[in-house]
Design an enzyme around this catalytic site. Structure first.
Site, PDB file in Angstrom:
ATOM      1  N   ASP A 128       0.870  -1.177   0.000  1.00 38.09           N
ATOM      2  CA  ASP A 128       0.000   0.000   0.000  1.00 38.09           C
ATOM      3  C   ASP A 128       0.911   1.232   0.000  1.00 38.09           C
ATOM      4  OD1 ASP A 128      -2.165   1.799   0.499  1.00 38.09           O
ATOM      5  OD2 ASP A 128      -3.193   0.249   1.659  1.00 38.09           O
ATOM      6  N   GLU A 160      -6.531   4.174  -5.600  1.00 41.78           N
ATOM      7  CA  GLU A 160      -7.765   4.596  -4.931  1.00 41.78           C
ATOM      8  C   GLU A 160      -8.079   6.002  -5.407  1.00 41.78           C
ATOM      9  OE1 GLU A 160      -9.649   5.156  -0.483  1.00 41.78           O
ATOM     10  OE2 GLU A 160      -7.723   6.024  -0.980  1.00 41.78           O
ATOM     11  N   ASP A 171      -2.745   4.810  -2.469  1.00 40.83           N
ATOM     12  CA  ASP A 171      -3.738   5.446  -1.611  1.00 40.83           C
ATOM     13  C   ASP A 171      -4.099   6.846  -2.112  1.00 40.83           C
ATOM     14  OD1 ASP A 171      -5.066   5.351   1.132  1.00 40.83           O
ATOM     15  OD2 ASP A 171      -3.860   7.162   1.373  1.00 40.83           O
ATOM     16  N   HIS A 199     -11.090  -1.709   4.271  1.00 40.71           N
ATOM     17  CA  HIS A 199     -10.898  -1.264   5.661  1.00 40.71           C
ATOM     18  C   HIS A 199     -11.586   0.070   5.946  1.00 40.71           C
ATOM     19  CE1 HIS A 199      -8.042   0.751   3.163  1.00 40.71           C
ATOM     20  NE2 HIS A 199      -7.845   1.635   4.107  1.00 40.71           N
ATOM     21  N   ASP A 200     -12.203   0.678   4.936  1.00 41.96           N
ATOM     22  CA  ASP A 200     -12.895   1.960   5.128  1.00 41.96           C
ATOM     23  C   ASP A 200     -14.409   1.806   5.089  1.00 41.96           C
ATOM     24  OD1 ASP A 200     -10.481   3.379   5.184  1.00 41.96           O
ATOM     25  OD2 ASP A 200     -10.484   3.674   3.014  1.00 41.96           O
TER      26      ASP A 200
HETATM   27  C1  GLC Z   1      -7.504   6.211   2.055  1.00 43.34           C
HETATM   28  C2  GLC Z   1      -7.404   5.022   2.987  1.00 43.34           C
HETATM   29  C3  GLC Z   1      -7.897   5.430   4.335  1.00 43.34           C
HETATM   30  C4  GLC Z   1      -7.030   6.552   4.843  1.00 43.34           C
HETATM   31  C5  GLC Z   1      -6.956   7.706   3.838  1.00 43.34           C
HETATM   32  C6  GLC Z   1      -5.825   8.619   4.169  1.00 43.34           C
HETATM   33  O1  GLC Z   1      -8.811   6.597   1.829  1.00 43.34           O
HETATM   34  O2  GLC Z   1      -8.069   3.919   2.446  1.00 43.34           O
HETATM   35  O3  GLC Z   1      -7.911   4.368   5.247  1.00 43.34           O
HETATM   36  O4  GLC Z   1      -7.535   7.034   6.052  1.00 43.34           O
HETATM   37  O5  GLC Z   1      -6.727   7.257   2.527  1.00 43.34           O
HETATM   38  O6  GLC Z   1      -4.600   8.022   3.919  1.00 43.34           O
END
Ligand code: GLC
Ligand code: CA
Length: 547
Positions: free
Chosen positions: A100, A254, A202, A319-320
């Protein structure tokens, strides 16, 4: 491992949230040793890639998404040797290791930031996004951070504000700085050389902040205001070309991808950005807007947009997000059937499926009795916001519980032993008390379990290229709970039918009575006919190959 071009299309990815997966040393926190212990389990599940959420050194303001040293492992998770042991064990079993990469921001404890904040003219002074105060010393603009409150934080040493799209302990990096960029590329090179097979990248849609007037200032959140600017795409292409493309490392970004065109921008092979994208939708939005009709509409639009030269990451969970069976299924009466139906859906769509830990045993949302029991920074801030806006405490707690990221973060439920077999110590976040009924060991013993259903799906996928690569066509009407589609590749023709509801439904399909059922969740008992009566959350995969 060596990789062919396009190998990512035949992956089944399993996401591990290391803190909550398996504790190997009894301190209550999941770790790399625990992950290595479970490699045989992952192999038996049939996955061939593992994405691990961040394991780098971090003060854990945002559970590892605030990195203070990209080149070392968080002490709680173990050592670099432990990471290498996991890598070797995974590779030995044919499982790729996906890291990640958090490149939009670092921790405020990262040495780059500690230097940067000291003055306006040090070697790191332009590594972050600094701006002069606005009129009356206020923030440079009104942008809000994702976790609530202003996206700007004042630093007296510089007499300036820095930008943070997430927590104030997560300052945004300045990708316009050539030196910062070169240092970021060095970080990636480090992990390439360590043997990472790919990356989940991310929060990557807002590298270009557009502060010179290109951002959309009608948006409240900074992340929305500058999402998907061309400068960001340029940076991504540069990074991928230099660091990922040469060895065909897998990439999944993401991104903010509300429109199918946005997903095309990020994933079309011709543009040279990512292999796949994970569109980020805030849990509150998802909770309020999802419906079977919406799902069908998105499916069709995203299929059309990407079918020529893009690719899809297929997931409901990470995880979100809330647990998928709790959000889209039924965690009580039809728990088992709906968990299986959602799985069959994700694994029979064109694209690469992502399984989030615990999903394969139907883990459900958590309801803690008090806000104090929640760990997630986003949940706590959201709760306070609700209270400030006038909600009473129990209402605020109810709302926060529905969307809390801790739903996905309670420890993995391995067996019917104290703490679900996750740890011998005191878990960092309480285990969901339904671990007595919902756990891996019990489902290993039950032929008809959700876990064994996942194994059938991954097995089918390995033997039948039509599942990943076949053409896709929706067969069900736009309205209503039935989601049915056809997949075709050469002579292979499959029809897949799901009832996304707790009510019976029906579906008509000529020739279906001649098909062969490959997998179903209710036991079909000879009910295959051209006019099917579907039970609640029924799912059926039918082979109707041409002679
Ligand atoms: C992404 C991650 C999340 C994190 C955010 C900031 O959305 O999936 O868990 O809090 O980025 O890094
Ligand atoms: Ca531990």
């Amino acid at each position: 491992m060596k990789h062919e071009k396009d190998w990512f299309k035949d992956l089944i990815v399993y996401q591990i949230y290391p803190r909550s997966f398996k504790d190997g040393n009894g301190d209550g926190i999941g770790d790399l040793k625990g992950m290595t212990q479970k490699l045989d389990y992952l192999k038996s599940l049939g996955v061939n890639a593992v994405w691990m959420s961040p394991v780098y050194a971090s003060p854990n303001v945002d559970n590892g998404y605030d990195i203070s040293d990209y080149r070392s492992i968080m002490e709680e998770f173990g050592t670099m040797e432990d990471w290498e042991a996991f890598r070797d064990g995974a590779h030995k079993r044919g499982i790729a290791v996906i890291m990640d990469l958090v490149l939009n921001h670092t921790s405020d404890q990262h040495p780059w930031f500690k230097e940067s904040k000291k003055s306006k003219d040090n070697a790191y002074s332009d590594y972050y996004v600094w701006r002069e105060p606005g009129p009356d010393g206020r923030e440079p603009n009104e942008w809000q951070s994702v976790f609530g409150g202003s996206a700007w934080e004042y630093v007296p040493e510089r007499g300036q504000y820095y930008l943070h799209f997430f927590a104030k302990e997560q300052p945004d990096l300045n990708w316009d700085s050539e030196r910062a960029r070169a240092d970021i590329m060095d970080v990636i090179r480090f992990w390439n050389e360590k043997g990472a097979d790919g990356y989940r990248i991310d929060a990557i849609s807002y590298l270009d902040k557009g502060l010179d007037g290109r951002a959309d200032m009608s948006q409240r959140f900074g992340t929305a205001a500058c999402a998907n600017l061309e400068g960001t795409h340029r940076q991504i292409r540069g990074m991928v070309k230099q660091m990922m493309e040469p060895d065909h490392l897998m990439t999944v970004g993401e991104v903010i991808g509300d429109r199918p065109e946005d997903l095309w921008d990020y994933t079309s092979a011709s543009r040279g950005e990512f292999n796949m994208a994970i569109p980020f939708v805030p849990p509150v939005v998802e909770l309020e807007t999802w419906s079977p009709s919406r799902i069908k509409e998105r499916l069709a639009a995203e299929y059309e947009a990407l079918k020529e030269d893009g690719w899809w990451a297929r997931f409901f969970s990470n995880h979100d997000k809330p647990r998928q069976v709790s959000l889209y299924g039924d965690e009580e009466k039809y728990w088992k059937q709906s968990a299986k139906m959602l799985a069959a859906f994700l694994h029979t769509l064109p694209g690469t499926p992502f399984i989030y830990q615990g999903e394969e045993i139907g883990m459900t949302n958590i309801r803690f009795a008090s806000i104090e029991d929640y760990d997630d920074i986003d949940t706590r801030n959201y709760y306070e916001e609700q209270v400030r806006a006038g909600a009473d405490c129990s209402e605020a707690l109810r709302r926060a519980a529905n969307v809390s990221r801790d739903n996905a973060r309670t420890p993995m439920q391995w067996e019917d032993k104290p703490n679900g077999g996750f740890t011998q110590g005191k878990p960092w976040l309480a285990v969901n008390q339904n671990f007595r009924e919902i756990n891996v060991a019990a489902q290993e013993r039950d032929k008809d379990s959700i876990l064994n259903f996942y194994r059938r799906l991954t097995g089918l996928r390995k033997e039948n290229p039509v599942m990943a690569h076949g053409e896709f066509k929706l067969l069900s009407p736009a309205e209503g709970p039935v989601v049915a589609y056809e997949r075709r590749l050469g002579k292979a023709r499959w029809v897949i039918v799901h009832n996304f509801s707790a009510q019976p439904a029906s579906f008509k399909c000529p020739g279906l009575d001649r098909g062969e059922v490959l997998l179903s969740n209710w036991g079909l008992e000879g009910r295959l006919s051209e006019e099917m009566d579907l039970r609640p959350y029924e799912t059926v995969i039918v082979r109707m190959d041409e002679e």
